[in-house]
Design an enzyme around this catalytic site. Structure first.
Site, mmCIF file in Angstrom:
data_model
loop_
_atom_site.group_PDB
_atom_site.id
_atom_site.type_symbol
_atom_site.label_atom_id
_atom_site.label_comp_id
_atom_site.label_asym_id
_atom_site.label_seq_id
_atom_site.Cartn_x
_atom_site.Cartn_y
_atom_site.Cartn_z
ATOM 1 N N ASN A 87 17.515 69.376 23.862
ATOM 2 C CA ASN A 87 17.678 68.635 25.118
ATOM 3 C C ASN A 87 16.429 68.612 25.983
ATOM 4 O O ASN A 87 16.507 68.346 27.182
ATOM 5 C CB ASN A 87 18.852 69.210 25.900
ATOM 6 N N ILE A 94 14.160 67.262 30.852
ATOM 7 C CA ILE A 94 15.397 67.955 30.507
ATOM 8 C C ILE A 94 16.560 66.977 30.575
ATOM 9 O O ILE A 94 16.746 66.293 31.584
ATOM 10 C CB ILE A 94 15.651 69.134 31.466
ATOM 11 N N CYS A 95 17.337 66.925 29.502
ATOM 12 C CA CYS A 95 18.516 66.060 29.461
ATOM 13 C C CYS A 95 19.765 66.925 29.550
ATOM 14 O O CYS A 95 20.101 67.651 28.617
ATOM 15 C CB CYS A 95 18.533 65.242 28.172
ATOM 16 N N VAL A 96 20.429 66.875 30.686
ATOM 17 C CA VAL A 96 21.675 67.612 30.878
ATOM 18 C C VAL A 96 22.527 66.790 31.837
ATOM 19 O O VAL A 96 22.007 66.139 32.751
ATOM 20 C CB VAL A 96 21.404 69.036 31.418
ATOM 21 N N LEU A 129 17.109 64.831 23.110
ATOM 22 C CA LEU A 129 15.849 64.124 23.337
ATOM 23 C C LEU A 129 14.874 64.465 22.214
ATOM 24 O O LEU A 129 14.009 63.673 21.877
ATOM 25 C CB LEU A 129 15.253 64.521 24.690
#
Length: 222
Positions: A87, A94-96, A129
């Site tokens: 992620n 940051i992908c959250v 990602l």
């Protein structure tokens, strides 16, 4: 120097200042916040790699950027320390979900930081990602853990207290941290932690199901 402070309403600036001051004095476990005196909307943070993960022993630098629409819009999070994680993108993004569709103005900065730390414990390969890290997490956990551990050793100061101290000094001086002892941390950060056991269990179930299917096919041919 670009700053969003001048774009934020005074009451939002006061709220941010209050929360950042509280976080600095009483941070969540394993997290430290270093306010940027020149720009309150650029928060510098360190997160200790959680035990039982390939990131154990590392100290990861990151930043939160508060946009002009904060808190109506979520902050943007970036790892400054290179990390192998599904992620986290190549540029550190940051992908959250809490930084995207799950964001609400009431959540606050503390919640964001805790969620990012939890992401080191429970990566989400479904919203990867870094597609390679996401694939390895699902298909070959040992290889994923080895890659993540290697980058933690090289970039995360995973050389015990001395490495973490150097990473902290690097953050304070604004330079990139480097490992003082690239020796493998081993222990719970290796392939025997809870993440490894979870994925090993999933692989065992898939293998058992495959054997059962193969057996049925063989019986049909008799």
């Amino acid at each position: 120097m670009n700053s969003n402070v001048e774009n934020l309403p005074p009451h939002i600036i006061r709220l941010v200042y209050k929360e950042v001051t509280t976080l600095t004095a009483d941070p969540p476990d394993g997290i430290k916040v270093f306010p940027n005196e020149e720009d309150l909307t650029d928060l510098q943070v360190t997160i200790e790699g959680p035990e039982g993960t390939p990131y154990a022993g590392g100290l990861f630098r990151m930043k939160l950027l508060l946009g002009k629409d904060f808190p109506a819009s979520p902050p943007k999070g970036y790892f400054l320390t290179k990390i192998f994680h599904p992620n986290v993108g190549a540029n550190g993004e940051i992908c959250v979900n809490v930084l995207k569709r799950d964001w609400t103005a009431e959540l606050g900065i503390r919640h964001v930081l805790l969620t990012i730390k939890c992401l080191l414990i429970h990566p989400n390969p479904e919203s990867a990602l870094n597609e390679e890290a996401g694939r390895l997490l699902l298909e070959n956990y040992e290889e994923y853990a080895a890659r993540a551990r290697l980058l933690t050793e090289i970039h995360g100061g995973a050389g015990g207290p001395s490495g973490r101290a150097e990473a902290g000094r690097a953050l304070a001086s604004g330079t990139e941290a480097s490992s003082t002892d690239p020796g493998a941390p081993g222990g719970p950060g290796g392939a025997e932690g809870p993440m490894a056991k979870k994925h090993a269990g999933e692989r065992d179930k898939k293998l058992a199901a495959k054997k059962k299917t193969d057996k049925k096919r063989a019986l049909r041919r008799l």
